[in-house]
Write a protein that holds these residues in place. Sequence first.
Motif, PDB file in Angstrom:
ATOM      1  N   VAL A 200      -7.368  -8.634   8.410  1.00  9.69           N
ATOM      2  CA  VAL A 200      -7.955  -7.907   9.541  1.00  9.69           C
ATOM      3  C   VAL A 200      -7.027  -7.773  10.747  1.00  9.69           C
ATOM      4  CG1 VAL A 200     -10.347  -8.401   8.950  1.00  9.69           C
ATOM      5  CG2 VAL A 200      -9.088  -9.988  10.394  1.00  9.69           C
ATOM      6  N   ARG A 201      -5.783  -8.085  10.633  1.00  7.01           N
ATOM      7  CA  ARG A 201      -4.890  -8.022  11.796  1.00  7.01           C
ATOM      8  C   ARG A 201      -4.764  -6.598  12.347  1.00  7.01           C
ATOM      9  NH1 ARG A 201      -5.688 -12.693  13.098  1.00  7.01           N
ATOM     10  NH2 ARG A 201      -4.540 -14.371  12.143  1.00  7.01           N
ATOM     11  N   HIS A 202      -4.548  -6.508  13.652  1.00  6.17           N
ATOM     12  CA  HIS A 202      -4.494  -5.237  14.359  1.00  6.17           C
ATOM     13  C   HIS A 202      -3.450  -4.279  13.776  1.00  6.17           C
ATOM     14  CE1 HIS A 202      -3.174  -2.538  17.634  1.00  6.17           C
ATOM     15  NE2 HIS A 202      -4.476  -2.418  17.811  1.00  6.17           N
ATOM     16  N   LYS A 203      -2.252  -4.776  13.509  1.00  5.49           N
ATOM     17  CA  LYS A 203      -1.173  -3.908  12.995  1.00  5.49           C
ATOM     18  C   LYS A 203      -1.564  -3.281  11.657  1.00  5.49           C
ATOM     19  CE  LYS A 203       3.742  -4.028  11.842  1.00  5.49           C
ATOM     20  NZ  LYS A 203       4.940  -4.862  11.746  1.00  5.49           N
ATOM     21  N   TRP A 204      -2.211  -4.052  10.794  1.00  2.13           N
ATOM     22  CA  TRP A 204      -2.639  -3.574   9.485  1.00  2.13           C
ATOM     23  C   TRP A 204      -3.717  -2.502   9.628  1.00  2.13           C
ATOM     24  CZ3 TRP A 204      -2.352  -2.572   4.606  1.00  2.13           C
ATOM     25  CH2 TRP A 204      -3.450  -2.587   3.772  1.00  2.13           C
ATOM     26  N   ILE A 205      -4.735  -2.760  10.439  1.00  2.00           N
ATOM     27  CA  ILE A 205      -5.819  -1.800  10.620  1.00  2.00           C
ATOM     28  C   ILE A 205      -5.302  -0.538  11.306  1.00  2.00           C
ATOM     29  CG2 ILE A 205      -8.009  -1.414  11.824  1.00  2.00           C
ATOM     30  CD1 ILE A 205      -8.720  -4.315  11.142  1.00  2.00           C
ATOM     31  N   LYS A 206      -4.408  -0.692  12.275  1.00  3.63           N
ATOM     32  CA  LYS A 206      -3.809   0.471  12.945  1.00  3.63           C
ATOM     33  C   LYS A 206      -3.045   1.329  11.939  1.00  3.63           C
ATOM     34  CE  LYS A 206      -0.818   1.765  16.846  1.00  3.63           C
ATOM     35  NZ  LYS A 206      -0.600   3.049  16.261  1.00  3.63           N
ATOM     36  N   TRP A 207      -2.320   0.698  11.019  1.00  4.36           N
ATOM     37  CA  TRP A 207      -1.564   1.456  10.018  1.00  4.36           C
ATOM     38  C   TRP A 207      -2.522   2.248   9.124  1.00  4.36           C
ATOM     39  CZ3 TRP A 207      -1.169   1.929   4.746  1.00  4.36           C
ATOM     40  CH2 TRP A 207      -0.065   2.635   4.287  1.00  4.36           C
ATOM     41  N   LEU A 208      -3.619   1.627   8.710  1.00  3.37           N
ATOM     42  CA  LEU A 208      -4.608   2.333   7.890  1.00  3.37           C
ATOM     43  C   LEU A 208      -5.168   3.538   8.639  1.00  3.37           C
ATOM     44  CD1 LEU A 208      -6.533  -0.727   6.414  1.00  3.37           C
ATOM     45  CD2 LEU A 208      -5.131   0.894   5.110  1.00  3.37           C
ATOM     46  N   LYS A 209      -5.520   3.338   9.912  1.00  2.00           N
ATOM     47  CA  LYS A 209      -6.054   4.442  10.721  1.00  2.00           C
ATOM     48  C   LYS A 209      -5.013   5.531  10.942  1.00  2.00           C
ATOM     49  CE  LYS A 209      -9.751   2.479  13.440  1.00  2.00           C
ATOM     50  NZ  LYS A 209     -10.244   2.359  14.795  1.00  2.00           N
ATOM     51  N   ASP A 210      -3.783   5.139  11.289  1.00  2.00           N
ATOM     52  CA  ASP A 210      -2.719   6.119  11.529  1.00  2.00           C
ATOM     53  C   ASP A 210      -2.418   6.950  10.284  1.00  2.00           C
ATOM     54  OD1 ASP A 210      -2.519   5.193  14.119  1.00  2.00           O
ATOM     55  OD2 ASP A 210      -0.645   4.078  13.780  1.00  2.00           O
ATOM     56  N   ASN A 211      -2.623   6.370   9.116  1.00  2.00           N
ATOM     57  CA  ASN A 211      -2.374   7.071   7.857  1.00  2.00           C
ATOM     58  C   ASN A 211      -3.636   7.700   7.276  1.00  2.00           C
ATOM     59  OD1 ASN A 211       0.582   6.658   6.784  1.00  2.00           O
ATOM     60  ND2 ASN A 211      -0.001   4.855   7.967  1.00  2.00           N
TER      61      ASN A 211
ATOM     62  N   LEU B 120       0.823  -1.208   0.000  1.00  2.00           N
ATOM     63  CA  LEU B 120       0.000   0.000   0.000  1.00  2.00           C
ATOM     64  C   LEU B 120       0.858   1.260   0.000  1.00  2.00           C
ATOM     65  CD1 LEU B 120      -2.923   0.673  -0.263  1.00  2.00           C
ATOM     66  CD2 LEU B 120      -3.099   0.784   2.196  1.00  2.00           C
ATOM     67  N   GLN B 121       2.037   1.212   0.611  1.00  2.00           N
ATOM     68  CA  GLN B 121       2.931   2.373   0.584  1.00  2.00           C
ATOM     69  C   GLN B 121       3.342   2.713  -0.844  1.00  2.00           C
ATOM     70  OE1 GLN B 121       5.815   0.963   3.481  1.00  2.00           O
ATOM     71  NE2 GLN B 121       5.164   2.526   4.942  1.00  2.00           N
ATOM     72  N   VAL B 122       3.563   1.705  -1.672  1.00  2.00           N
ATOM     73  CA  VAL B 122       3.871   1.950  -3.083  1.00  2.00           C
ATOM     74  C   VAL B 122       2.685   2.645  -3.752  1.00  2.00           C
ATOM     75  CG1 VAL B 122       4.326   0.860  -5.318  1.00  2.00           C
ATOM     76  CG2 VAL B 122       5.514   0.053  -3.283  1.00  2.00           C
ATOM     77  N   CYS B 123       1.482   2.182  -3.456  1.00  2.00           N
ATOM     78  CA  CYS B 123       0.286   2.778  -4.045  1.00  2.00           C
ATOM     79  C   CYS B 123       0.107   4.225  -3.595  1.00  2.00           C
ATOM     80  CB  CYS B 123      -0.950   1.951  -3.700  1.00  2.00           C
ATOM     81  SG  CYS B 123      -0.885   0.308  -4.438  1.00  2.00           S
ATOM     82  N   VAL B 124       0.392   4.498  -2.334  1.00  2.00           N
ATOM     83  CA  VAL B 124       0.314   5.869  -1.835  1.00  2.00           C
ATOM     84  C   VAL B 124       1.351   6.740  -2.559  1.00  2.00           C
ATOM     85  CG1 VAL B 124       0.714   7.336   0.192  1.00  2.00           C
ATOM     86  CG2 VAL B 124      -0.674   5.265   0.405  1.00  2.00           C
ATOM     87  N   GLN B 125       2.516   6.177  -2.792  1.00  2.00           N
ATOM     88  CA  GLN B 125       3.566   6.907  -3.505  1.00  2.00           C
ATOM     89  C   GLN B 125       3.135   7.201  -4.949  1.00  2.00           C
ATOM     90  OE1 GLN B 125       7.278   4.814  -3.499  1.00  2.00           O
ATOM     91  NE2 GLN B 125       8.440   6.574  -4.236  1.00  2.00           N
ATOM     92  N   VAL B 126       2.494   6.250  -5.608  1.00  2.39           N
ATOM     93  CA  VAL B 126       2.061   6.427  -6.996  1.00  2.39           C
ATOM     94  C   VAL B 126       0.877   7.382  -7.083  1.00  2.39           C
ATOM     95  CG1 VAL B 126       1.012   5.249  -8.988  1.00  2.39           C
ATOM     96  CG2 VAL B 126       2.916   4.194  -7.780  1.00  2.39           C
ATOM     97  N   LEU B 127      -0.132   7.170  -6.231  1.00  5.24           N
ATOM     98  CA  LEU B 127      -1.383   7.917  -6.316  1.00  5.24           C
ATOM     99  C   LEU B 127      -1.379   9.220  -5.518  1.00  5.24           C
ATOM    100  CD1 LEU B 127      -3.860   4.967  -5.727  1.00  5.24           C
ATOM    101  CD2 LEU B 127      -3.432   6.113  -7.890  1.00  5.24           C
TER     102      LEU B 127
END
Length: 172
Positions: free
Chosen positions: A121-132, A99-106
Motif C-alpha cells: 500500500v505504499r504511496h509510490k506504488w499506488i501513485k504508479w498504478l494511478k499514473d499508469n 508489473l512493468q514486465v506484465c504490462v509488456q507481456v499483456l
Amino acid sequence: MAQHLNDAVKPASNETRIQDFFRETDLNYFLLAHLLLSSLPAQGKLRLCLDRTEWDFGQCQANSLLIAFGRRQFQLPLYWELPDNRSGNSNAADRIALLQVCVQVLGKDRIGLVLSDREFVRHKWIKWLKDNELNFARRLPKHHLLTYPNGRRQAVADLGLAVGQVRRFAHC
C-alpha cells in the motif's frame, strides 16, 4: 512428475533428472509468460494478483514476489522475481518492475484489475498504478489514513465498515 516421467526407472532417478534439467537450463521467463498467456482466450480483460510468498527448502529460504493472472476462477502464475534482500519484503520499485514486465507481456489494455493484499500500500506504488491508469483493489490496514482531495484525513478504522464490506475511493 517424477512418478510419471519414465516408468522403467525409480522415481528418485527421474527426480534427479528433473533437478539436473532445472539446474542446467537457463529458462527465459518472458517466453514462459507468453506461453502461459496462450492458455487463455486472446480477448477480454484479465485480473492480476500480486503476492509475496516464502518457501522453505531445508535450511534455505526462498522469498518470491509473484504475479498471477486469470479470469473468473482460473489463475496461473505469470511472472515472478526473487527479491534481492534477506527480509523477503518487496519495495515499490520491485513491484513496479514486476508489473512493468506484465504490462509488456499483456499490454495495458488487457489488464482489468490489479489485486494485492494490504502489505502493498505504499504511496509510490499506488501513485504508479494511478499514473499508469491501472484499476486496482486492495485491503487496507485499519491504522492507515486516507487523504481526500480537500486535504481531510480519515483512518480506515473510522469508516465503520463491516467485515467483507467494500468501499471505493477513487480520489484518495
